[in-house]
Design a protein around this motif. Sequence first.
Motif, PDB file in Angstrom:
ATOM      1  N   ARG A  32      37.517 -14.443  45.173  1.00  0.00           N
ATOM      2  CA  ARG A  32      36.190 -14.237  44.601  1.00  0.00           C
ATOM      3  C   ARG A  32      35.159 -14.350  45.707  1.00  0.00           C
ATOM      4  O   ARG A  32      35.290 -15.159  46.612  1.00  0.00           O
ATOM      5  CB  ARG A  32      35.845 -15.263  43.506  1.00  0.00           C
ATOM      6  N   HIS A  33      34.115 -13.507  45.631  1.00  0.00           N
ATOM      7  CA  HIS A  33      33.009 -13.539  46.588  1.00  0.00           C
ATOM      8  C   HIS A  33      33.510 -13.455  48.028  1.00  0.00           C
ATOM      9  O   HIS A  33      32.977 -14.116  48.937  1.00  0.00           O
ATOM     10  CB  HIS A  33      32.160 -14.800  46.402  1.00  0.00           C
ATOM     11  N   GLY A  34      34.557 -12.664  48.247  1.00  0.00           N
ATOM     12  CA  GLY A  34      35.051 -12.434  49.596  1.00  0.00           C
ATOM     13  C   GLY A  34      35.948 -13.512  50.159  1.00  0.00           C
ATOM     14  O   GLY A  34      36.380 -13.418  51.313  1.00  0.00           O
ATOM     15  N   THR A  35      36.265 -14.550  49.374  1.00  0.00           N
ATOM     16  CA  THR A  35      37.118 -15.641  49.847  1.00  0.00           C
ATOM     17  C   THR A  35      38.397 -15.698  49.028  1.00  0.00           C
ATOM     18  O   THR A  35      38.340 -15.799  47.796  1.00  0.00           O
ATOM     19  CB  THR A  35      36.397 -16.996  49.730  1.00  0.00           C
ATOM     20  N   THR A  36      39.537 -15.627  49.708  1.00  0.00           N
ATOM     21  CA  THR A  36      40.820 -15.864  49.046  1.00  0.00           C
ATOM     22  C   THR A  36      41.026 -17.376  49.047  1.00  0.00           C
ATOM     23  O   THR A  36      41.528 -17.964  49.999  1.00  0.00           O
ATOM     24  CB  THR A  36      41.968 -15.147  49.781  1.00  0.00           C
ATOM     25  N   PHE A  37      40.620 -18.018  47.935  1.00  0.00           N
ATOM     26  CA  PHE A  37      40.550 -19.481  47.924  1.00  0.00           C
ATOM     27  C   PHE A  37      41.872 -20.132  47.537  1.00  0.00           C
ATOM     28  O   PHE A  37      42.023 -21.345  47.688  1.00  0.00           O
ATOM     29  CB  PHE A  37      39.417 -19.971  47.022  1.00  0.00           C
ATOM     30  N   VAL A  38      42.830 -19.348  47.038  1.00  0.00           N
ATOM     31  CA  VAL A  38      44.157 -19.896  46.795  1.00  0.00           C
ATOM     32  C   VAL A  38      45.204 -18.835  47.110  1.00  0.00           C
ATOM     33  O   VAL A  38      45.041 -17.654  46.807  1.00  0.00           O
ATOM     34  CB  VAL A  38      44.318 -20.389  45.342  1.00  0.00           C
TER      35      VAL A  38
ATOM     36  N   THR B 219      48.098 -22.724  49.953  1.00  0.00           N
ATOM     37  CA  THR B 219      46.935 -22.667  50.831  1.00  0.00           C
ATOM     38  C   THR B 219      45.687 -22.659  49.967  1.00  0.00           C
ATOM     39  O   THR B 219      45.499 -21.758  49.141  1.00  0.00           O
ATOM     40  CB  THR B 219      46.956 -21.412  51.718  1.00  0.00           C
ATOM     41  N   LEU B 220      44.850 -23.688  50.113  1.00  0.00           N
ATOM     42  CA  LEU B 220      43.584 -23.782  49.407  1.00  0.00           C
ATOM     43  C   LEU B 220      42.455 -23.714  50.422  1.00  0.00           C
ATOM     44  O   LEU B 220      42.371 -24.554  51.318  1.00  0.00           O
ATOM     45  CB  LEU B 220      43.505 -25.100  48.615  1.00  0.00           C
ATOM     46  N   ARG B 221      41.596 -22.700  50.277  1.00  0.00           N
ATOM     47  CA  ARG B 221      40.509 -22.498  51.236  1.00  0.00           C
ATOM     48  C   ARG B 221      39.174 -22.888  50.616  1.00  0.00           C
ATOM     49  O   ARG B 221      38.946 -22.639  49.420  1.00  0.00           O
ATOM     50  CB  ARG B 221      40.480 -21.040  51.696  1.00  0.00           C
ATOM     51  N   PRO B 222      38.269 -23.466  51.401  1.00  0.00           N
ATOM     52  CA  PRO B 222      36.973 -23.890  50.866  1.00  0.00           C
ATOM     53  C   PRO B 222      36.180 -22.731  50.273  1.00  0.00           C
ATOM     54  O   PRO B 222      36.150 -21.624  50.830  1.00  0.00           O
ATOM     55  CB  PRO B 222      36.260 -24.475  52.092  1.00  0.00           C
TER      56      PRO B 222
END
Length: 255
Positions: free
Chosen positions: A132-138, A198-201
């Motif tokens: 979402r919003h350009g971030t692959t957060f999981v 992998t969890l990204r901020p």
Amino acid sequence: MGFVKSKEELGRYYAIKDRQFIGARMMGVMYETKPKVVARLLPPPLEPADAPAVTIFIAQYPETNLGPGYREAAMLLRCKYAGETGSYCLSMPIESEESRLYNGRDIFGFPKKMAHISLEVSETDAVGRVERHGTTFVELKVKLAAPIPQFPPSAPNFLFKASPRIDLEPGFDGPVFLCRQQTDIEMKSMKIGPAEITLRPSDADPWAEVEVAKVVTGFYMVSDNTMRPGTVLKEVDGDAYLPYYFKITDFFSGK
């Protein structure tokens, strides 16, 4: 169909009590976080379960009884209420027609947001991502090593329903309800194996806040899922719930 629904239209709508997801394809990872993380994220009156367990799943629903299939993900915290163990849904991204977003969020209280979701499965591997919003957060990766014959009985979801105040003062217009909802899973096949998370901020989707202390297992299964109607358990303190409410939207507090 017009703005105002007829008695017949309402009758057909309310006749569909169970939401059915035929041939659901679901991968996921079970892990443990730190007890203090669970304690901070659970709204009262929910309490931490015996272990600080977290489940993340990424799913493809090819067919439903409400319309076209779609993709969905979720982060669930293990918790307890009145001695019963269940799950509290922190986040539920969805890639679908907009109507599926409102159905789960407005009726049941699931914190759904539109997202881009991918799920890739081979004989030996499953990989899922949510962006979402350009971030692959999981991002999840599972090595599919061993089949298992039976899926454990599913636990209920504990959900909250609330309506923010129209005058933009802190709080809610009316009561806040703690609710219970059960989804039954009829497993067709399932494999488990070692997994990577992998969890990204992300400010909008802070899954990385639920840090990984120990990965328990990964899984991939095919199943028929039946989402049952929910029930209201009790009215809860709106002031106490307010800090937890905004997981359902992208929070904006001004510049």
